[in-house]
Design a protein around this motif. Structure first.
Motif, PDB file in Angstrom:
ATOM      1  N   VAL A   1       4.141   3.954   3.492  1.00 33.98           N
ATOM      2  CA  VAL A   1       4.428   2.864   2.561  1.00 33.98           C
ATOM      3  C   VAL A   1       4.358   1.582   3.383  1.00 33.98           C
ATOM      4  N   GLU A   2       3.484   0.683   2.939  1.00 32.87           N
ATOM      5  CA  GLU A   2       3.345  -0.592   3.646  1.00 32.87           C
ATOM      6  C   GLU A   2       3.992  -1.654   2.779  1.00 32.87           C
ATOM      7  N   LEU A   3       4.877  -2.435   3.367  1.00 28.09           N
ATOM      8  CA  LEU A   3       5.544  -3.441   2.540  1.00 28.09           C
ATOM      9  C   LEU A   3       5.917  -4.673   3.354  1.00 28.09           C
ATOM     10  N   GLU A   4       6.213  -5.708   2.599  1.00 27.27           N
ATOM     11  CA  GLU A   4       6.576  -6.980   3.220  1.00 27.27           C
ATOM     12  C   GLU A   4       8.058  -7.216   3.010  1.00 27.27           C
TER      13      GLU A   4
ATOM     14  N   VAL B   1       6.190   2.187   6.883  1.00 27.29           N
ATOM     15  CA  VAL B   1       7.137   3.296   7.001  1.00 27.29           C
ATOM     16  C   VAL B   1       6.374   4.597   6.764  1.00 27.29           C
ATOM     17  N   ALA B   2       6.460   5.495   7.741  1.00 27.29           N
ATOM     18  CA  ALA B   2       5.828   6.816   7.581  1.00 27.29           C
ATOM     19  C   ALA B   2       6.804   7.721   6.838  1.00 27.29           C
TER      20      ALA B   2
ATOM     21  N   ALA C   1       0.842  -1.207   0.000  1.00 32.76           N
ATOM     22  CA  ALA C   1       0.000   0.000   0.000  1.00 32.76           C
ATOM     23  C   ALA C   1       0.871   1.248   0.000  1.00 32.76           C
ATOM     24  N   LEU C   2       0.375   2.272  -0.701  1.00 34.12           N
ATOM     25  CA  LEU C   2       1.004   3.595  -0.739  1.00 34.12           C
ATOM     26  C   LEU C   2      -0.119   4.590  -0.487  1.00 34.12           C
ATOM     27  N   ARG C   3      -0.054   5.259   0.665  1.00 33.87           N
ATOM     28  CA  ARG C   3      -1.163   6.156   1.024  1.00 33.87           C
ATOM     29  C   ARG C   3      -0.602   7.541   1.278  1.00 33.87           C
ATOM     30  N   VAL C   4      -1.143   8.555   0.612  1.00 34.45           N
ATOM     31  CA  VAL C   4      -0.637   9.913   0.850  1.00 34.45           C
ATOM     32  C   VAL C   4      -1.760  10.935   0.971  1.00 34.45           C
ATOM     33  N   ARG C   5      -1.431  11.962   1.761  1.00 32.10           N
ATOM     34  CA  ARG C   5      -2.238  13.179   1.807  1.00 32.10           C
ATOM     35  C   ARG C   5      -1.366  14.249   1.181  1.00 32.10           C
ATOM     36  N   LEU C   6      -1.958  15.028   0.288  1.00 31.82           N
ATOM     37  CA  LEU C   6      -1.186  16.054  -0.402  1.00 31.82           C
ATOM     38  C   LEU C   6      -1.280  17.378   0.330  1.00 31.82           C
ATOM     39  N   GLY C   7      -0.159  18.097   0.355  1.00 31.88           N
ATOM     40  CA  GLY C   7      -0.143  19.432   0.951  1.00 31.88           C
ATOM     41  C   GLY C   7       0.293  20.450  -0.077  1.00 31.88           C
ATOM     42  N   ALA C   8       1.376  21.163   0.223  1.00 35.98           N
ATOM     43  CA  ALA C   8       1.875  22.211  -0.669  1.00 35.98           C
ATOM     44  C   ALA C   8       2.340  21.608  -1.987  1.00 35.98           C
ATOM     45  N   PRO C   9       2.153  22.350  -3.083  1.00 40.79           N
ATOM     46  CA  PRO C   9       2.649  21.842  -4.357  1.00 40.79           C
ATOM     47  C   PRO C   9       4.175  21.782  -4.398  1.00 40.79           C
TER      48      PRO C   9
ATOM     49  N   SER D   1      13.296  24.044  -6.541  1.00 42.05           N
ATOM     50  CA  SER D   1      13.176  23.996  -5.093  1.00 42.05           C
ATOM     51  C   SER D   1      13.714  22.634  -4.653  1.00 42.05           C
ATOM     52  N   TYR D   2      13.810  22.455  -3.356  1.00 42.22           N
ATOM     53  CA  TYR D   2      14.299  21.185  -2.818  1.00 42.22           C
ATOM     54  C   TYR D   2      13.160  20.485  -2.106  1.00 42.22           C
ATOM     55  N   LEU D   3      13.019  19.198  -2.416  1.00 42.27           N
ATOM     56  CA  LEU D   3      12.021  18.382  -1.746  1.00 42.27           C
ATOM     57  C   LEU D   3      12.789  17.392  -0.871  1.00 42.27           C
ATOM     58  N   THR D   4      12.563  17.485   0.441  1.00 42.20           N
ATOM     59  CA  THR D   4      13.326  16.650   1.372  1.00 42.20           C
ATOM     60  C   THR D   4      12.436  15.553   1.940  1.00 42.20           C
ATOM     61  N   PHE D   5      12.831  14.308   1.673  1.00 43.90           N
ATOM     62  CA  PHE D   5      12.091  13.145   2.169  1.00 43.90           C
ATOM     63  C   PHE D   5      12.685  12.709   3.499  1.00 43.90           C
ATOM     64  N   ARG D   6      11.789  12.428   4.441  1.00 49.14           N
ATOM     65  CA  ARG D   6      12.191  11.852   5.719  1.00 49.14           C
ATOM     66  C   ARG D   6      11.257  10.692   6.008  1.00 49.14           C
ATOM     67  N   GLY D   7      11.774   9.695   6.712  1.00 48.24           N
ATOM     68  CA  GLY D   7      10.923   8.543   6.993  1.00 48.24           C
ATOM     69  C   GLY D   7      11.302   7.885   8.290  1.00 48.24           C
ATOM     70  N   SER D   8      10.345   7.166   8.859  1.00 49.65           N
ATOM     71  CA  SER D   8      10.628   6.375  10.052  1.00 49.65           C
ATOM     72  C   SER D   8       9.706   5.169  10.083  1.00 49.65           C
ATOM     73  N   VAL D   9      10.166   4.133  10.727  1.00 51.80           N
ATOM     74  CA  VAL D   9       9.384   2.896  10.780  1.00 51.80           C
ATOM     75  C   VAL D   9       8.276   3.063  11.807  1.00 51.80           C
ATOM     76  N   GLN D  10       7.042   2.882  11.330  1.00 50.07           N
ATOM     77  CA  GLN D  10       5.884   3.112  12.189  1.00 50.07           C
ATOM     78  C   GLN D  10       5.430   1.820  12.865  1.00 50.07           C
ATOM     79  N   SER D  11       5.484   0.707  12.140  1.00 58.87           N
ATOM     80  CA  SER D  11       5.088  -0.563  12.758  1.00 58.87           C
ATOM     81  C   SER D  11       5.788  -1.722  12.065  1.00 58.87           C
TER      82      SER D  11
END
Ligand code: ZN
Length: 466
Positions: free
Chosen positions: A460-463, A444-445, A411-419, A424-434
């Motif tokens: 992102v939900e993955l196996e 992974v959030a 699964a890939l689930r997103v809520r969109l915010g600013a365009p 510009s720079y788009l900075t990705f950050r993530g952490s393991v949620q469960s």
């Protein structure tokens, strides 16, 4: 009256549209174009041999591509039309027309939730059926008063095998009625940050080779030809042995922050503030003063791995640095390697017009706001911007570069915010949620932010292999 209007629109809730079949089966060429656009080097998408040895047993399409294959392509772009549906006879089109007639002409995607039942493969021919799930009450949003319209799309192969689902929510709003309408949504720079306004370096016979190197995107380190001593900045003679015979070597590119400071004032034309000034240390041992971009001051720390990027400042090219792109993992993390709360290294993506256009076309999205700046501006946007599929593609790449290649994204689930605009720079950050030890499933959030705020927030939900 307003209730009647909403009641009329809600007659379509629960209604299923006609099934729409893609014009062409999935091909390896189209998958590989997507990988090029997103910069995803996972071999399970392109390399027969590596894919055969993976859990997938052969080449698969990235999970993020579920909803791109049945798009109608360029000919359908004369007017807004939901993806995949012939001239607006599906329930969502009817609702959108009703909303537009009532003045809700603005549109923005809000949520996209992809669920993957099985990975798509070359040769699959997809069919998609849409159900209108909800039309919200009138809501006051930052963009304007409007209604959220939610649809669910079910994807099957033409043989009837269920491969995935998409929940998609858009906001139809009345432009100019937003709570944020009066406030400028973008920070105002006090000084013009255009890099060609920066003070010019003084270039002379002793340092000209340095600036020639910058023009060729080479980070050159002065080197004494007599004793091999490396130093920086350039000087006429070697401080170690006194020789005037100075040459150079090209830096390997492995660089880390040695020290840093954030400058707020005074502001000088040609720079964006707050300005991150750093001393970086090159693997070769020399240090240089430069700027760090793409990361808020709070996230800068000593030892942060960085990589050079080249700034076109008019008649000179200058090096500046951004956090180093995380290295793609080539083996795959096992479930036991992952724990809740673990963080992924940040990834700073410099967004260019090419990234935006290549992403839109590789996801088969021909809406003008993703490739034509003039039309994007006419529709109230600052510039062209990422389509949602490109952003989700980058999110999938960010996480699977971290896990390694042999995983199954469910699964890939997103809520969109600013365009996400160019330059510009788009900075990705993530952490393991469960982490679920029984199923091997990890969530992974992820959040990707730019100077306007969060662009996408999701999971992102993955196996992973056990
Ligand atoms: Zn020397």
């Amino acid at each position: 009256m307003a209730d009647d209007f909403l009641a009329r629109l809600r007659e379509f809730v629960g209604v299923q549209g006609p099934t729409h079949t893609a014009r062409h089966p999935i091909t390896t060429t189209a998958i590989s174009d997507w990988c090029d656009a997103i910069g995803d080097k996972n071999p399970v998408y392109v390399d027969d041999e590596a894919a055969a040895k993976s859990r997938h047993g052969g080449i698969v399409a990235p999970a993020a591509t579920l909803d791109i294959w049945d798009r109608p392509g360029l000919p359908a772009q004369a007017r807004f039309r939901p993806k995949g549906e012939p001239a607006g006879e599906d329930p969502r089109s009817k609702v959108l027309r009703g909303l537009e007639d009532a003045g809700f002409v603005g549109v923005v995607a809000v949520n996209s939730e992809l669920e993957i039942t099985r990975y798509l493969r070359p040769g699959d021919l997809l069919a998609n059926t849409q159900v209108l799930e909800d039309v919200s009450d009138e809501k006051q949003t930052a963009l304007g008063v409007g209604h959220f319209v939610t649809t669910r799309q079910r994807y099957e192969t033409v043989e009837g095998e269920h491969v995935g689902d998409l929940l998609f929510r858009i906001l139809k709003f009345k432009p100019g009625t937003g709570t944020a309408a009066a406030a400028a949504s973008e920070p105002q720079a006090a000084a013009d940050p255009s890099p060609e306004l920066r003070p010019r370096p003084s270039i002379n016979r002793d340092n000209a080779f340095l600036f020639e190197g910058y023009r060729k995107n080479e980070l050159r380190i002065p080197r004494c030809a007599a004793c091999a001593h490396l130093f920086f900045p350039p000087q006429p003679r070697c401080a170690n042995c006194g020789s005037f015979d100075v040459g150079y070597v090209v830096a390997s590119g492995t660089v880390a922050v040695y020290s840093h400071v954030t400058v707020h004032y005074p502001q000088v034309r040609g720079f964006a503030y707050p300005l991150s000034v750093v001393i970086v240390e090159l693997a070769e041992g020399v240090r240089m003063v430069s700027n760090l971009v793409g990361v808020p001051a709070d996230d800068v720390h000593i030892g942060l791995p960085v990589e050079v990027e080249w700034l076109d400042a008019g008649d000179v090219t200058l090096p500046q640095f951004r956090p180093a792109t995380p290295v793609r993992r080539t083996d795959t993390l096992r479930l036991a390697d992952v724990e809740v709360g673990a963080t992924l290294p940040p990834w700073v993506l410099p967004v260019t017009p090419t990234h935006i256009v290549a992403g839109a076309l590789a996801t088969r999205d021909f809406q003008d706001v993703h490739h034509d700046r003039d039309l994007a501006v006419k529709k109230g946007s600052r510039d062209i911007f990422f389509n949602i599929n490109t952003s989700i593609g980058y999110m999938e790449r960010y996480v699977t570069d971290w896990t390694g290649p042999d995983v199954a994204v469910s699964a890939l689930r997103v809520r969109l915010g600013a365009p996400s605009y160019p330059n510009s720079y788009l900075t990705f950050r993530g952490s393991v949620q469960s982490v679920d030890a029984d199923t091997g499933r990890v969530v992974v959030a992820v959040q990707a932010t730019n100077e306007l705020g969060p662009h996408i927030t999701g999971t992102v939900e993955l196996e992973l292999p056990q």
